[in-house]
Design a protein around this motif. Structure first.
Motif, short mmCIF file in Angstrom:
data_model
loop_
_atom_site.label_atom_id
_atom_site.label_comp_id
_atom_site.label_asym_id
_atom_site.label_seq_id
_atom_site.Cartn_x
_atom_site.Cartn_y
_atom_site.Cartn_z
N ILE A 80 0.85 -1.19 0.00
CA ILE A 80 0.00 0.00 0.00
C ILE A 80 0.89 1.25 0.00
O ILE A 80 1.90 1.29 0.68
N THR A 81 0.50 2.23 -0.77
CA THR A 81 1.17 3.53 -0.72
C THR A 81 0.22 4.50 -0.04
O THR A 81 -0.88 4.75 -0.52
N TRP A 82 0.64 5.00 1.11
CA TRP A 82 -0.13 6.01 1.81
C TRP A 82 0.44 7.37 1.44
O TRP A 82 1.62 7.62 1.64
N LEU A 83 -0.38 8.24 0.91
CA LEU A 83 0.10 9.55 0.49
C LEU A 83 0.65 10.35 1.67
O LEU A 83 1.56 11.16 1.50
N GLU A 84 0.14 10.08 2.85
CA GLU A 84 0.63 10.78 4.04
C GLU A 84 2.09 10.45 4.33
O GLU A 84 2.80 11.22 4.97
N ASP A 85 2.55 9.28 3.85
CA ASP A 85 3.92 8.84 4.11
C ASP A 85 4.91 9.26 3.02
O ASP A 85 6.10 9.04 3.16
N VAL A 86 4.41 9.84 1.94
CA VAL A 86 5.30 10.30 0.87
C VAL A 86 5.98 11.59 1.36
O VAL A 86 5.30 12.52 1.78
N PRO A 87 7.31 11.63 1.31
CA PRO A 87 8.02 12.84 1.78
C PRO A 87 7.54 14.10 1.05
O PRO A 87 7.17 14.05 -0.13
N ALA A 88 7.58 15.21 1.75
CA ALA A 88 7.05 16.48 1.23
C ALA A 88 7.76 16.95 -0.03
O ALA A 88 7.17 17.66 -0.85
N VAL A 93 1.36 13.13 -8.62
CA VAL A 93 0.25 13.33 -9.55
C VAL A 93 -0.48 12.01 -9.65
O VAL A 93 0.13 10.96 -9.89
N VAL A 94 -1.80 12.04 -9.45
CA VAL A 94 -2.62 10.83 -9.51
C VAL A 94 -3.67 11.02 -10.59
O VAL A 94 -4.41 11.99 -10.58
N GLY A 95 -3.71 10.07 -11.52
CA GLY A 95 -4.73 10.07 -12.56
C GLY A 95 -5.64 8.88 -12.36
O GLY A 95 -5.17 7.76 -12.21
N VAL A 96 -6.95 9.14 -12.34
CA VAL A 96 -7.92 8.07 -12.11
C VAL A 96 -8.93 8.07 -13.24
O VAL A 96 -9.56 9.09 -13.52
N GLU A 111 -11.48 10.69 -3.65
CA GLU A 111 -11.75 11.35 -2.37
C GLU A 111 -10.52 11.35 -1.47
O GLU A 111 -10.18 12.36 -0.85
N TYR A 112 -9.82 10.22 -1.42
CA TYR A 112 -8.61 10.12 -0.61
C TYR A 112 -7.54 11.10 -1.09
O TYR A 112 -6.92 11.80 -0.29
N VAL A 113 -7.32 11.17 -2.40
CA VAL A 113 -6.30 12.07 -2.96
C VAL A 113 -6.66 13.52 -2.67
O VAL A 113 -5.80 14.33 -2.31
N GLU A 114 -7.93 13.88 -2.82
CA GLU A 114 -8.35 15.25 -2.57
C GLU A 114 -8.17 15.65 -1.11
O GLU A 114 -7.88 16.80 -0.80
N LYS A 115 -8.31 14.70 -0.18
CA LYS A 115 -8.15 15.01 1.24
C LYS A 115 -6.70 15.10 1.67
O LYS A 115 -6.39 15.62 2.73
N CYS A 116 -5.80 14.52 0.86
CA CYS A 116 -4.37 14.55 1.24
C CYS A 116 -3.75 15.75 0.66
O CYS A 116 -3.18 16.39 0.27
#
Length: 116
Positions: A80-88, A93-96, A111-116
């Motif tokens: 799993i890749t948690w966007l919160e854990d990606v260094p600043a 860029v996420v394309g869905v 929704e998850y990407v928009e909240k991060c």
């Protein structure tokens, strides 16, 4: 850059060598919210009902080495890749696609990407 299953590989690079990564682009990323049951179920167990699903089903999800790996050797929680854990310093860029045949949780990913 990673598409679908390749988003897992992109996540590995970010986790292992964040100093070597400046940007991460993922398209239809199965690595985001991989904890949701629909991704695994859709790829591994759903019976095909469309032409595209019939192409994916025997050629990918039922192919003997892929099926064995994903059912016996692939530890979902390690990929799993948690966007919160990606260094600043790493731009993400996420394309869905709304029509992805495997990522049926696209609205939740958006929704998850928009909240991060």
């Amino acid at each position: 850059v990673g598409h679908s299953f390749g988003s897992i590989t992109a996540g590995w690079f970010v986790k292992a060598r964040p100093e070597r990564v400046s940007h991460m682009t993922v398209v239809d990323p199965v690595s985001l919210l991989l904890c949701l049951p629909d991704v695994g179920y859709t790829f591994l167990y759903r019976q095909p009902s469309t032409v595209m699903q019939w192409i994916i089903f025997p050629g990918a999800s039922r192919e003997i080495t892929v099926a064995h790996f994903l059912r016996r050797q692939f530890f979902w929680y390690n990929n799993i890749t948690w966007l919160e854990d990606v260094p600043a310093h790493i731009g993400v860029v996420v394309g869905v696609s709304g029509a992805d045949k495997v990522l049926t949780s696209a609205p939740a990913v958006v929704e998850y990407v928009e909240k991060c």
